[in-house]
Design an enzyme around this catalytic site. Structure first.
Site, PDB file in Angstrom:
ATOM      1  CD  GLU A   1      -3.196  -0.442   0.183  1.00  0.00           C
ATOM      2  OE1 GLU A   1      -2.886   0.289  -0.783  1.00  0.00           O
ATOM      3  OE2 GLU A   1      -4.368  -0.777   0.405  1.00  0.00           O
ATOM      4  CB  SER A   2       2.114   3.251   2.339  1.00  0.00           C
ATOM      5  OG  SER A   2       2.595   2.490   3.437  1.00  0.00           O
TER       6      SER A   2
END
Length: 205
Positions: A73-74
């Site tokens: 995700e990040s």
């Protein structure tokens, strides 16, 4: 008569050819190691590991699975923000976070608070917990619901006991599920390597 020794023009000796092949193979493996993501999971420390371990234990998840989601995700960047407005380590939509916040006691949550690792991870793992209750024993459905939403995931599952990757109609969601699964596999492999070589997972910073 040539002034050069005759063997200067011969093909490389077998040992030299073997050394060249070994060097080439090492170069190819090194490239695969770097670009496959293995280098990341081996060399880069997982940041915020105590928080991940804490909330994974609280909600009964394998912390490596949570780490895999955060990585996809990040890439462990707390200030990450997507084009859709998802924020922080676990890329939570503010609308979802504000809905969940009172359930964990975060009554006065603000959008900027989602950039705080503890708040983001707590809310994110709690949301995974809720999705797991909605889709018990079905990790593919949980990840699908995380990315695309629980409503559309229920439609894709069509009453089956478990969602299959081929049931997911969104290419982005299929890609997300596969990336998390692949990253989770690498993390488990690296954890095994660290135990073999004497670096216990729990001692990483």
């Amino acid at each position: 008569m040539s002034i050069f020794p005759r063997n200067d023009w011969r093909t490389p000796e077998p040992n030299s050819r073997r050394a060249l092949w070994i060097s080439f193979i090492i170069f190819v493996l090194l490239g695969f190691f770097v670009y496959s993501g293995t280098a990341w999971v081996w060399f880069r420390p997982v940041v915020h590991k105590p928080l991940i371990n804490r909330y994974a234990a609280e909600y009964k998840f394998d912390p490596l699975w949570v780490m895999a989601i955060i990585k996809v995700e990040s890439r462990f960047e707390p200030w990450a923000q997507s084009q859709r407005g998802a924020v922080g380590l676990m890329q939570l939509l503010p609308s979802t976070a504000l809905e969940l916040a009172p359930e964990i006691g975060a009554i006065h949550l603000k959008e900027d608070d989602l950039k705080t690792p503890e708040i983001n991870i707590h809310l994110g793992v709690y949301y995974l917990f809720k999705l797991q209750r909605l889709f018990p024993d079905d990790d593919i459905a949980v990840l699908s619901a995380w990315n695309a939403g629980p409503g559309i995931t229920q439609q894709w599952r069509k009453g089956k006991p478990a969602l299959e990757l081929e049931d997911i109609e969104y290419a982005e969601t299929r890609r997300f599920v596969k990336q998390v699964d692949r990253t989770y596999g690498w993390l488990k492999m690296v954890q095994g390597w660290k135990h073999i070589f004497g670096f216990a997972h729990g001692h990483d910073r």
